[in-house]
Scaffold this active site. Structure first.
Site, PDB file in Angstrom:
ATOM      1  N   TYR A   1       1.858   5.276  -5.117  1.00 45.72           N
ATOM      2  CA  TYR A   1       0.573   5.955  -4.994  1.00 45.72           C
ATOM      3  C   TYR A   1       0.377   6.290  -3.524  1.00 45.72           C
ATOM      4  O   TYR A   1       0.523   5.426  -2.663  1.00 45.72           O
ATOM      5  CB  TYR A   1      -0.539   5.021  -5.489  1.00 45.72           C
TER       6      TYR A   1
ATOM      7  N   ASP B   1       5.294   5.727   3.426  1.00 45.27           N
ATOM      8  CA  ASP B   1       3.868   5.470   3.285  1.00 45.27           C
ATOM      9  C   ASP B   1       3.673   3.969   3.486  1.00 45.27           C
ATOM     10  O   ASP B   1       3.890   3.169   2.578  1.00 45.27           O
ATOM     11  CB  ASP B   1       3.408   5.919   1.886  1.00 45.27           C
TER      12      ASP B   1
ATOM     13  N   LYS C   1      -5.529   1.267   6.273  1.00 46.37           N
ATOM     14  CA  LYS C   1      -5.955  -0.112   5.977  1.00 46.37           C
ATOM     15  C   LYS C   1      -6.047  -1.014   7.218  1.00 46.37           C
ATOM     16  O   LYS C   1      -7.046  -0.992   7.909  1.00 46.37           O
ATOM     17  CB  LYS C   1      -5.066  -0.714   4.893  1.00 46.37           C
TER      18      LYS C   1
HETATM   19  N1  HOZ Z   1      -6.634   2.619  -4.356  1.00 43.30           N
HETATM   20  C1  HOZ Z   1      -7.002   1.291  -4.029  1.00 43.30           C
HETATM   21  C2  HOZ Z   1      -6.123   0.312  -4.735  1.00 43.30           C
HETATM   22  N2  HOZ Z   1      -4.731   0.512  -4.567  1.00 43.30           N
HETATM   23  C3  HOZ Z   1      -8.492   1.043  -4.233  1.00 43.30           C
HETATM   24  C4  HOZ Z   1      -8.937   0.852  -5.633  1.00 43.30           C
HETATM   25  C5  HOZ Z   1     -10.445   0.678  -5.779  1.00 43.30           C
HETATM   26  O1  HOZ Z   1     -11.114   0.291  -4.851  1.00 43.30           O
HETATM   27  O2  HOZ Z   1     -10.956   0.977  -6.857  1.00 43.30           O
END
Ligand code: HOZ
Length: 427
Positions: free
Chosen positions: A143, A238, A266
């Site tokens: 992702y 990433d 992050k």
């Molecule tokens: N995309 C993040 C987790 N890999 C955040 C998910 C969230 O806060 O809903």
């Protein structure tokens, strides 16, 4: 009980889609309602009803020092007294850029942005501009934020909710994205043989954390480095999650494989919104105003966010920090494995440094397909019961658990006991 969380959730549902500002935290995948939090203290989260939990979400990775670390809070306080945003350069952003560059040998120049999504989106634009090519290879279950062209068979929320690709993205935008199984040498080789000189870049989470933690097979990252060099394609790591988590030089330092471009986020914002992308000077010099590739942001390099990031990185530079994190993380991994063994369960635990996932499957998890083979229903029950034991885990089977420097033996022992109790109840 969580009466106040329920109250806020009902209000939120009327004004925010799904009542949340990011999907996974809605806790739907674990058949629950979101918890509204009041504050964080070290390894703990306290919700609006006063319930206290050991936190293994750590804001999805940024809080490597734990919640409300005094040095970070002090820097945020002093920075905010000087003003919240100038829309102009500050000395702090130079310091942060220098510090990142010193830690990541593959980064000669970098640009600060506001999120990991912005970082990957900009890195891809840059890779296409630099190579004059269109196609991008990504891996199933990885992702890279909610970038249009990368929202195909992606991990995180898409894996959690079983969404293969998002509506609202014209096919033309994903037609240049080649999706391959992670850890599959053959698929990468064949794709390069077919499209070779059309591929602008390969983007990869070197240690994926968004389908749960999956480790790269021996030689896989090296192979990606070699094949991208052969076809004059850019390799983009990433490291939004792994940067400063797997060590001071991220996954690239741990594995000794150096990409052309790196995306960060992050941890470098210490809990405030920051992202960055950087790499070889020759490539980065294409970014405006030095070059023609446009990318901008009103709040980019925001002084408060940058100060929080600087304070965090300075703590991480202290001797022994990663060793300490490794000891506590190893303790959790070993404890989980012992529990599984004593219950005769062959569920899998994948760990890289202070990120791990307990997969509810008996098969080794090496890619998206094997991750999807987990018993997500059982995980949902496990999550709910762990919450009752005062442990807040990521509310999805397809996310990483994060430890911080605030997690001590005491918290880990309590967690292992709770895992034993809960698993014994549900198997
Ligand atoms: N995309 C993040 C987790 N890999 C955040 C998910 C969230 O806060 O809903």
């Amino acid at each position: 009980m969580r009466f106040r969380s329920k109250f806020f959730y009902e209000r939120a549902l009327k004004v925010i889609p799904g009542g949340v500002n990011s999907p996974v935290r809605a806790c739907k995948a674990v058949k629950s309602e979101p918890i509204f939090f009041e504050r964080g203290e070290g390894a703990y989260l306290i919700d609006v009803d006063g319930n206290r939990y050991i936190d293994y979400v750590c804001s999805w990775g940024p809080l490597i020092l734990g919640h409300a670390h005094p040095e970070v809070i002090a820097e945020i306080y002093f920075a905010s007294k000087r003003g919240t945003s100038f829309g102009a350069p500050t000395w702090q952003e130079v310091e942060l850029a220098e510090l990142i560059k010193n830690c990541f040998p593959s980064i000669e120049k970098l640009r600060l942005v506001n999120s990991g999504t912005e970082a990957t989106m900009s890195a891809i634009r840059l890779a296409r501009a630099y190579t004059g090519r269109k196609k991008i290879i990504k891996f199933e279950g990885c992702y890279h934020g909610h970038v249009d062209s990368l929202l195909v068979k992606a991990g995180s929320g898409l894996a959690t909710f079983g969404i293969p690709a998002s509506p609202g993205i014209p096919e033309e935008l994903t037609s240049h994205t080649l999706n391959l199984p992670f850890n599959n040498f053959e698929a990468v080789k064949k794709t390069f043989e077919s499209y070779g000189k059309e591929i602008a870049g390969v983007i990869v989470e070197p240690v994926p954390g968004n389908m749960g933690v999956v480790l790269p097979k021996e030689g896989f990252l090296e192979f990606l480095r070699e094949i991208t060099q052969k076809y004059e394609t850019l390799l983009i790591f990433d490291e939004v999650i792994t940067g400063f988590r797997l060590g001071i030089s991220g996954a690239q330092g741990k594995y000794g494989i150096f990409p052309d471009l790196t995306c960060l986020g992050k941890i470098i914002g210490g809990g405030l919104p920051v992202g960055a992308y950087g790499g070889k000077e020759e490539i980065m010099n294409l970014v405006a105003p030095e070059g023609p590739v446009y990318q901008a942001g009103t709040l980019s390099g925001n002084p408060i966010a940058v100060s929080a990031g600087l304070a965090t990185l300075k703590e991480l530079l202290k001797p022994g920090v990663y060793e300490k994190l490794e000891i506590i993380s190893q303790q959790l991994e070993e404890g989980l494995k012992e529990v599984l063994k004593s219950l005769r369960l062959s569920y899998k635990v994948n760990r890289a440094g202070s990120m791990l996932t307990l997969f509810f499957t008996e098969r080794e998890v090496v890619d998206f397909e094997t991750a999807l083979g987990c018993d997500a229903e059982k995980f949902a029950i496990f999550w709910q019961k762990m919450l009752k034991e005062g442990i807040y885990l990521p509310p999805s089977q397809f996310e990483a658990w994060f430890l911080s420097l605030a997690h001590r033996e005491e918290e880990v022992e309590k967690t292992i006991k709770a895992v034993y109790k809960v698993l014994r109840e549900i198997i």
